[in-house]
Design a protein around this motif. Structure first.
Motif, PDB file in Angstrom:
ATOM      1  N   ALA A   1      10.173  66.475  42.366  1.00 43.51           N
ATOM      2  CA  ALA A   1      11.101  67.058  43.341  1.00 43.51           C
ATOM      3  C   ALA A   1      10.457  68.260  44.020  1.00 43.51           C
ATOM      4  N   ARG A   2       9.649  69.006  43.269  1.00 40.89           N
ATOM      5  CA  ARG A   2       9.018  70.203  43.818  1.00 40.89           C
ATOM      6  C   ARG A   2       8.110  69.869  45.000  1.00 40.89           C
ATOM      7  N   ASP A   3       7.331  68.800  44.861  1.00 33.95           N
ATOM      8  CA  ASP A   3       6.375  68.436  45.905  1.00 33.95           C
ATOM      9  C   ASP A   3       6.893  67.344  46.831  1.00 33.95           C
ATOM     10  N   GLY A   4       8.047  66.755  46.516  1.00 36.08           N
ATOM     11  CA  GLY A   4       8.618  65.734  47.384  1.00 36.08           C
ATOM     12  C   GLY A   4       7.806  64.461  47.430  1.00 36.08           C
ATOM     13  N   VAL A   5       7.315  64.030  46.263  1.00 33.39           N
ATOM     14  CA  VAL A   5       6.487  62.832  46.206  1.00 33.39           C
ATOM     15  C   VAL A   5       6.919  61.971  45.022  1.00 33.39           C
ATOM     16  N   ALA A   6       6.626  60.687  45.121  1.00 30.35           N
ATOM     17  CA  ALA A   6       6.838  59.775  44.005  1.00 30.35           C
ATOM     18  C   ALA A   6       5.691  58.779  43.976  1.00 30.35           C
ATOM     19  N   PHE A   7       5.148  58.571  42.789  1.00 31.97           N
ATOM     20  CA  PHE A   7       4.096  57.576  42.574  1.00 31.97           C
ATOM     21  C   PHE A   7       4.799  56.316  42.068  1.00 31.97           C
ATOM     22  N   VAL A   8       4.787  55.269  42.889  1.00 33.60           N
ATOM     23  CA  VAL A   8       5.707  54.149  42.667  1.00 33.60           C
ATOM     24  C   VAL A   8       5.024  52.870  42.191  1.00 33.60           C
ATOM     25  N   GLY A   9       3.718  52.903  41.963  1.00 37.77           N
ATOM     26  CA  GLY A   9       3.045  51.718  41.439  1.00 37.77           C
ATOM     27  C   GLY A   9       3.280  50.504  42.301  1.00 37.77           C
ATOM     28  N   ASP A  10       3.746  49.409  41.678  1.00 35.28           N
ATOM     29  CA  ASP A  10       4.003  48.168  42.415  1.00 35.28           C
ATOM     30  C   ASP A  10       5.501  47.895  42.547  1.00 35.28           C
ATOM     31  N   THR A  11       6.317  48.929  42.371  1.00 36.08           N
ATOM     32  CA  THR A  11       7.754  48.750  42.566  1.00 36.08           C
ATOM     33  C   THR A  11       8.074  48.529  44.037  1.00 36.08           C
TER      34      THR A  11
ATOM     35  N   GLU B   1      16.714  54.004  41.858  1.00 33.99           N
ATOM     36  CA  GLU B   1      15.713  55.021  41.515  1.00 33.99           C
ATOM     37  C   GLU B   1      14.846  55.478  42.686  1.00 33.99           C
ATOM     38  N   VAL B   2      14.747  54.681  43.729  1.00 33.91           N
ATOM     39  CA  VAL B   2      13.920  55.048  44.884  1.00 33.91           C
ATOM     40  C   VAL B   2      14.791  55.499  46.050  1.00 33.91           C
ATOM     41  N   PHE B   3      15.774  54.677  46.428  1.00 33.61           N
ATOM     42  CA  PHE B   3      16.571  54.989  47.609  1.00 33.61           C
ATOM     43  C   PHE B   3      17.565  56.124  47.386  1.00 33.61           C
ATOM     44  N   THR B   4      17.688  56.613  46.165  1.00 28.98           N
ATOM     45  CA  THR B   4      18.507  57.804  45.908  1.00 28.98           C
ATOM     46  C   THR B   4      17.706  59.099  46.020  1.00 28.98           C
ATOM     47  N   LEU B   5      16.400  58.985  46.206  1.00 32.39           N
ATOM     48  CA  LEU B   5      15.572  60.171  46.403  1.00 32.39           C
ATOM     49  C   LEU B   5      15.756  60.683  47.833  1.00 32.39           C
ATOM     50  N   PRO B   6      15.448  61.948  48.094  1.00 38.50           N
ATOM     51  CA  PRO B   6      15.561  62.458  49.466  1.00 38.50           C
ATOM     52  C   PRO B   6      14.745  61.600  50.436  1.00 38.50           C
ATOM     53  N   PRO B   7      15.263  61.335  51.628  1.00 35.88           N
ATOM     54  CA  PRO B   7      14.583  60.414  52.548  1.00 35.88           C
ATOM     55  C   PRO B   7      13.186  60.845  52.950  1.00 35.88           C
ATOM     56  N   GLU B   8      12.900  62.132  52.878  1.00 40.38           N
ATOM     57  CA  GLU B   8      11.554  62.602  53.256  1.00 40.38           C
ATOM     58  C   GLU B   8      10.539  62.461  52.122  1.00 40.38           C
ATOM     59  N   THR B   9      10.968  62.007  50.958  1.00 38.35           N
ATOM     60  CA  THR B   9      10.057  61.849  49.825  1.00 38.35           C
ATOM     61  C   THR B   9       8.938  60.888  50.172  1.00 38.35           C
ATOM     62  N   VAL B  10       7.699  61.307  49.936  1.00 37.55           N
ATOM     63  CA  VAL B  10       6.539  60.462  50.207  1.00 37.55           C
ATOM     64  C   VAL B  10       6.303  59.540  49.018  1.00 37.55           C
ATOM     65  N   LEU B  11       6.127  58.252  49.305  1.00 36.95           N
ATOM     66  CA  LEU B  11       5.899  57.249  48.270  1.00 36.95           C
ATOM     67  C   LEU B  11       4.434  56.835  48.268  1.00 36.95           C
TER      68      LEU B  11
ATOM     69  N   THR C   1       4.123  55.794  52.382  1.00 37.75           N
ATOM     70  CA  THR C   1       5.294  55.643  53.237  1.00 37.75           C
ATOM     71  C   THR C   1       6.320  56.668  52.770  1.00 37.75           C
ATOM     72  N   THR C   2       7.543  56.567  53.255  1.00 33.82           N
ATOM     73  CA  THR C   2       8.598  57.488  52.816  1.00 33.82           C
ATOM     74  C   THR C   2       9.833  56.698  52.403  1.00 33.82           C
ATOM     75  N   VAL C   3      10.690  57.359  51.641  1.00 31.72           N
ATOM     76  CA  VAL C   3      11.958  56.741  51.260  1.00 31.72           C
ATOM     77  C   VAL C   3      12.753  56.376  52.509  1.00 31.72           C
ATOM     78  N   GLY C   4      12.820  57.294  53.472  1.00 32.85           N
ATOM     79  CA  GLY C   4      13.593  57.039  54.679  1.00 32.85           C
ATOM     80  C   GLY C   4      13.084  55.852  55.462  1.00 32.85           C
ATOM     81  N   ALA C   5      11.764  55.726  55.566  1.00 30.38           N
ATOM     82  CA  ALA C   5      11.190  54.605  56.314  1.00 30.38           C
ATOM     83  C   ALA C   5      11.519  53.272  55.659  1.00 30.38           C
ATOM     84  N   GLU C   6      11.444  53.233  54.326  1.00 33.89           N
ATOM     85  CA  GLU C   6      11.720  51.968  53.635  1.00 33.89           C
ATOM     86  C   GLU C   6      13.218  51.661  53.610  1.00 33.89           C
TER      87      GLU C   6
END
Length: 208
Positions: free
Chosen positions: A143-153, A179-189, A197-202
């Protein structure tokens, strides 16, 4: 700091260094098929990698894990359901890939566990289980950096396959929604095989 190295020949896989700038300690997320090159890169940068975090245990993500751990002393960590994959070359698909890969020394983490650096507890990642591509799939969220490492999800413009052992299409979409679409839309995946990409884009791509 986040730095990506794409390693492997049969299936190029993104491995991510997540480094605390202040202490130069950090994590490696996934190891592709070339732990030696990843370890050499970390050494050249002067980084101490405390843990190797696996998003899931398919062969293209764990092939370099033991070599990396041996070279760096990093602890290999994966989800609680990971043993069925890292112990069985049929489940981790390494037999399909022409080899036989297993792991023997893996520490497991629980859903919603916070994994923090010993050198700086403020630098941490939250584990979120995302079964569907595999039963042991997870993402790592900061949450601090606004990123998520999502593997092959989930990828940029795609999602993980579900036609391998343990795959479940409905479970995958449920995981993405929960678990993904509930993150802030600007979160970088940051995914295992595509550009970021970002949550918002997906969400915009799939929620029409």
């Amino acid at each position: 700091m986040i730095e990506c190295m794409t390693v492997g020949d049969m299936i190029p896989t993104n491995a991510f260094f997540y480094i605390d700038d202040a202490t130069r300690h950090g994590f490696l997320i996934d190891a592709g098929a070339d732990g030696e090159s990843l370890a050499a890169h970390a050494a050249a940068k002067g980084w101490t990698i405390e843990r190797l975090l696996l998003t899931h245990c398919h062969f293209d993500h764990i092939g370099g894990a033991e070599a990396f751990a041996m070279r760096t002393g990093a602890v290999i960590c994966a989800a609680e359901d990971s043993p069925r994959y890292y112990r069985d070359p049929r489940w981790n698909l390494s037999l399909w890939g022409g080899g036989k890969i297993t792991l023997s020394d893996v520490t497991t983490f629980a859903d919603r566990e916070i994994i923090a650096l010993a050198a700086n507890p403020d630098c941490s990642l939250e584990v979120r289980y995302t079964p569907g591509h595999t039963t042991d799939s997870c993402i790592f969220y900061s949450a601090r950096d606004g990123v998520a490492f999502v593997g092959d999800t989930i990828f940029c413009a795609s999602v993980g396959r579900t036609d391998f052992p343990g795959g479940d299409t409905q479970a995958l979409w449920d995981s993405i929604a929960r678990e993904v679409f509930t993150l802030p839309p600007e979160t970088v995946l940051y995914s295992g095989h595509t550009e970021e990409t970002t949550v918002g884009a997906e969400m915009a791509r799939y929620r029409r």
